[in-house]
Design a protein around this motif. Sequence first.
Motif, PDB file in Angstrom:
ATOM      1  N   GLY A  67       0.817  -1.213   0.000  1.00  0.00           N
ATOM      2  CA  GLY A  67       0.000   0.000   0.000  1.00  0.00           C
ATOM      3  C   GLY A  67       0.849   1.259   0.000  1.00  0.00           C
ATOM      4  N   GLN A  68       1.932   1.234   0.761  1.00  0.00           N
ATOM      5  CA  GLN A  68       2.837   2.389   0.805  1.00  0.00           C
ATOM      6  C   GLN A  68       3.535   2.603  -0.537  1.00  0.00           C
ATOM      7  OE1 GLN A  68       1.554   3.948   3.850  1.00  0.00           O
ATOM      8  NE2 GLN A  68       3.473   4.831   3.238  1.00  0.00           N
ATOM      9  N   PHE A  69       3.940   1.511  -1.194  1.00  0.00           N
ATOM     10  CA  PHE A  69       4.555   1.626  -2.521  1.00  0.00           C
ATOM     11  C   PHE A  69       3.572   2.275  -3.499  1.00  0.00           C
ATOM     12  CE2 PHE A  69       7.587  -2.220  -1.867  1.00  0.00           C
ATOM     13  CZ  PHE A  69       8.515  -1.401  -1.264  1.00  0.00           C
ATOM     14  N   ARG A  70       2.318   1.827  -3.459  1.00  0.00           N
ATOM     15  CA  ARG A  70       1.302   2.397  -4.357  1.00  0.00           C
ATOM     16  C   ARG A  70       1.082   3.876  -4.059  1.00  0.00           C
ATOM     17  NH1 ARG A  70      -2.838  -2.704  -3.955  1.00  0.00           N
ATOM     18  NH2 ARG A  70      -1.930  -3.910  -5.644  1.00  0.00           N
ATOM     19  N   GLU A  71       1.024   4.223  -2.781  1.00  0.00           N
ATOM     20  CA  GLU A  71       0.832   5.620  -2.393  1.00  0.00           C
ATOM     21  C   GLU A  71       2.015   6.485  -2.843  1.00  0.00           C
ATOM     22  OE1 GLU A  71       0.728   8.061   1.767  1.00  0.00           O
ATOM     23  OE2 GLU A  71      -0.508   6.246   1.680  1.00  0.00           O
ATOM     24  N   THR A  72       3.212   5.990  -2.633  1.00  0.00           N
ATOM     25  CA  THR A  72       4.408   6.729  -3.043  1.00  0.00           C
ATOM     26  C   THR A  72       4.435   6.907  -4.558  1.00  0.00           C
ATOM     27  OG1 THR A  72       5.672   5.962  -1.131  1.00  0.00           O
ATOM     28  CG2 THR A  72       6.946   6.714  -3.037  1.00  0.00           C
ATOM     29  N   ALA A  73       4.117   5.842  -5.292  1.00  0.00           N
ATOM     30  CA  ALA A  73       4.110   5.928  -6.756  1.00  0.00           C
ATOM     31  C   ALA A  73       3.112   6.991  -7.220  1.00  0.00           C
ATOM     32  CB  ALA A  73       3.770   4.569  -7.361  1.00  0.00           C
ATOM     33  N   ALA A  74       1.919   6.998  -6.648  1.00  0.00           N
ATOM     34  CA  ALA A  74       0.906   7.977  -7.044  1.00  0.00           C
ATOM     35  C   ALA A  74       1.362   9.396  -6.705  1.00  0.00           C
ATOM     36  CB  ALA A  74      -0.419   7.658  -6.358  1.00  0.00           C
ATOM     37  N   PHE A  75       1.906   9.579  -5.510  1.00  0.00           N
ATOM     38  CA  PHE A  75       2.348  10.902  -5.079  1.00  0.00           C
ATOM     39  C   PHE A  75       3.473  11.428  -5.959  1.00  0.00           C
ATOM     40  CE2 PHE A  75       5.086  13.647  -2.494  1.00  0.00           C
ATOM     41  CZ  PHE A  75       4.171  14.624  -2.121  1.00  0.00           C
ATOM     42  N   ARG A  76       4.399  10.554  -6.340  1.00  0.00           N
ATOM     43  CA  ARG A  76       5.559  10.942  -7.145  1.00  0.00           C
ATOM     44  C   ARG A  76       5.277  10.902  -8.647  1.00  0.00           C
ATOM     45  NH1 ARG A  76       9.206  13.431  -3.876  1.00  0.00           N
ATOM     46  NH2 ARG A  76       9.449  12.260  -1.958  1.00  0.00           N
ATOM     47  N   ARG A  77       4.033  10.592  -9.000  1.00  0.00           N
ATOM     48  CA  ARG A  77       3.630  10.482 -10.404  1.00  0.00           C
ATOM     49  C   ARG A  77       4.448   9.432 -11.147  1.00  0.00           C
ATOM     50  NH1 ARG A  77       2.353  16.812 -11.390  1.00  0.00           N
ATOM     51  NH2 ARG A  77       0.576  16.822  -9.993  1.00  0.00           N
ATOM     52  N   ARG A  78       4.577   8.303 -10.492  1.00  0.00           N
ATOM     53  CA  ARG A  78       5.232   7.138 -11.074  1.00  0.00           C
ATOM     54  C   ARG A  78       4.164   6.075 -11.276  1.00  0.00           C
ATOM     55  NH1 ARG A  78       9.388  10.420 -11.250  1.00  0.00           N
ATOM     56  NH2 ARG A  78      10.752  10.535  -9.464  1.00  0.00           N
ATOM     57  N   GLU A  79       4.442   5.107 -12.115  1.00  0.00           N
ATOM     58  CA  GLU A  79       3.501   4.019 -12.326  1.00  0.00           C
ATOM     59  C   GLU A  79       4.155   2.716 -11.882  1.00  0.00           C
ATOM     60  OE1 GLU A  79       0.847   1.979 -15.882  1.00  0.00           O
ATOM     61  OE2 GLU A  79       2.223   3.607 -16.359  1.00  0.00           O
ATOM     62  N   ALA A  80       3.620   2.114 -10.827  1.00  0.00           N
ATOM     63  CA  ALA A  80       4.128   0.831 -10.343  1.00  0.00           C
ATOM     64  C   ALA A  80       3.584  -0.256 -11.273  1.00  0.00           C
ATOM     65  CB  ALA A  80       3.706   0.581  -8.906  1.00  0.00           C
ATOM     66  N   LEU A  81       4.455  -0.841 -12.072  1.00  0.00           N
ATOM     67  CA  LEU A  81       4.042  -1.865 -13.029  1.00  0.00           C
ATOM     68  C   LEU A  81       4.007  -3.251 -12.413  1.00  0.00           C
ATOM     69  CD1 LEU A  81       6.127  -0.660 -16.106  1.00  0.00           C
ATOM     70  CD2 LEU A  81       3.724  -0.178 -15.588  1.00  0.00           C
ATOM     71  N   ALA A  82       4.925  -3.512 -11.496  1.00  0.00           N
ATOM     72  CA  ALA A  82       4.990  -4.816 -10.833  1.00  0.00           C
ATOM     73  C   ALA A  82       5.629  -4.636  -9.465  1.00  0.00           C
ATOM     74  CB  ALA A  82       5.804  -5.807 -11.662  1.00  0.00           C
ATOM     75  N   VAL A  83       5.076  -5.317  -8.480  1.00  0.00           N
ATOM     76  CA  VAL A  83       5.615  -5.283  -7.122  1.00  0.00           C
ATOM     77  C   VAL A  83       5.586  -6.695  -6.551  1.00  0.00           C
ATOM     78  CG1 VAL A  83       5.370  -4.331  -4.799  1.00  0.00           C
ATOM     79  CG2 VAL A  83       4.663  -2.958  -6.768  1.00  0.00           C
ATOM     80  N   ALA A  84       6.681  -7.098  -5.955  1.00  0.00           N
ATOM     81  CA  ALA A  84       6.745  -8.379  -5.257  1.00  0.00           C
ATOM     82  C   ALA A  84       7.398  -8.123  -3.901  1.00  0.00           C
ATOM     83  CB  ALA A  84       7.560  -9.393  -6.052  1.00  0.00           C
ATOM     84  N   VAL A  85       6.667  -8.433  -2.843  1.00  0.00           N
ATOM     85  CA  VAL A  85       7.193  -8.268  -1.488  1.00  0.00           C
ATOM     86  C   VAL A  85       7.371  -9.659  -0.900  1.00  0.00           C
ATOM     87  CG1 VAL A  85       6.826  -7.248   0.787  1.00  0.00           C
ATOM     88  CG2 VAL A  85       5.948  -6.072  -1.245  1.00  0.00           C
ATOM     89  N   MET A  86       8.623 -10.041  -0.678  1.00  0.00           N
ATOM     90  CA  MET A  86       8.934 -11.322  -0.074  1.00  0.00           C
ATOM     91  C   MET A  86       9.232 -11.120   1.412  1.00  0.00           C
ATOM     92  SD  MET A  86       9.190 -11.686  -3.359  1.00  0.00           S
ATOM     93  CE  MET A  86      10.714 -11.091  -4.008  1.00  0.00           C
ATOM     94  N   CYS A  87       9.568 -12.182   2.099  1.00  0.00           N
ATOM     95  CA  CYS A  87       9.767 -12.080   3.548  1.00  0.00           C
ATOM     96  C   CYS A  87      10.958 -11.196   3.918  1.00  0.00           C
ATOM     97  CB  CYS A  87       9.906 -13.454   4.178  1.00  0.00           C
ATOM     98  SG  CYS A  87      11.429 -14.319   3.752  1.00  0.00           S
ATOM     99  N   ASN A  88      11.963 -11.102   3.038  1.00  0.00           N
ATOM    100  CA  ASN A  88      13.155 -10.341   3.427  1.00  0.00           C
ATOM    101  C   ASN A  88      13.638  -9.341   2.374  1.00  0.00           C
ATOM    102  OD1 ASN A  88      14.083 -12.183   1.577  1.00  0.00           O
ATOM    103  ND2 ASN A  88      15.779 -12.904   2.829  1.00  0.00           N
ATOM    104  N   HIS A  89      12.876  -9.143   1.307  1.00  0.00           N
ATOM    105  CA  HIS A  89      13.238  -8.156   0.304  1.00  0.00           C
ATOM    106  C   HIS A  89      12.048  -7.886  -0.609  1.00  0.00           C
ATOM    107  CE1 HIS A  89      13.893 -11.838  -2.026  1.00  0.00           C
ATOM    108  NE2 HIS A  89      13.879 -11.102  -3.126  1.00  0.00           N
ATOM    109  N   PHE A  90      12.217  -6.920  -1.493  1.00  0.00           N
ATOM    110  CA  PHE A  90      11.144  -6.614  -2.432  1.00  0.00           C
ATOM    111  C   PHE A  90      11.725  -6.341  -3.816  1.00  0.00           C
ATOM    112  CE2 PHE A  90      12.364  -2.482  -0.713  1.00  0.00           C
ATOM    113  CZ  PHE A  90      12.444  -1.687  -1.844  1.00  0.00           C
TER     114      PHE A  90
END
Length: 68
Positions: A24-47
């Motif tokens: 959710g934070q990645f999506r919010e940051t992308a929208a605020f910065r006028r970026r488009e998040a095309l793909a996101v993967a959040v694993m247990c110890n990295h993203f």
Amino acid sequence: RSALEHMKGPPVYFERPHAEHVLGQFRETAAFRRREALAVAVMCNHFHLVVRVPDDPDPTRLLGDFKA
């Protein structure tokens, strides 16, 4: 240098509720910065994050925006 040498603090491990919050934070940051998040993967110890940007920002700053 390895990725671990770049870390400034102890490792962070995500459980599902944490990963959902981070997503959710990645999506919010992308929208605020006028970026488009095309793909996101959040694993247990990295993203992984694939972002489309309209300009040519400094990669370090771009990563910093999302890590903040």
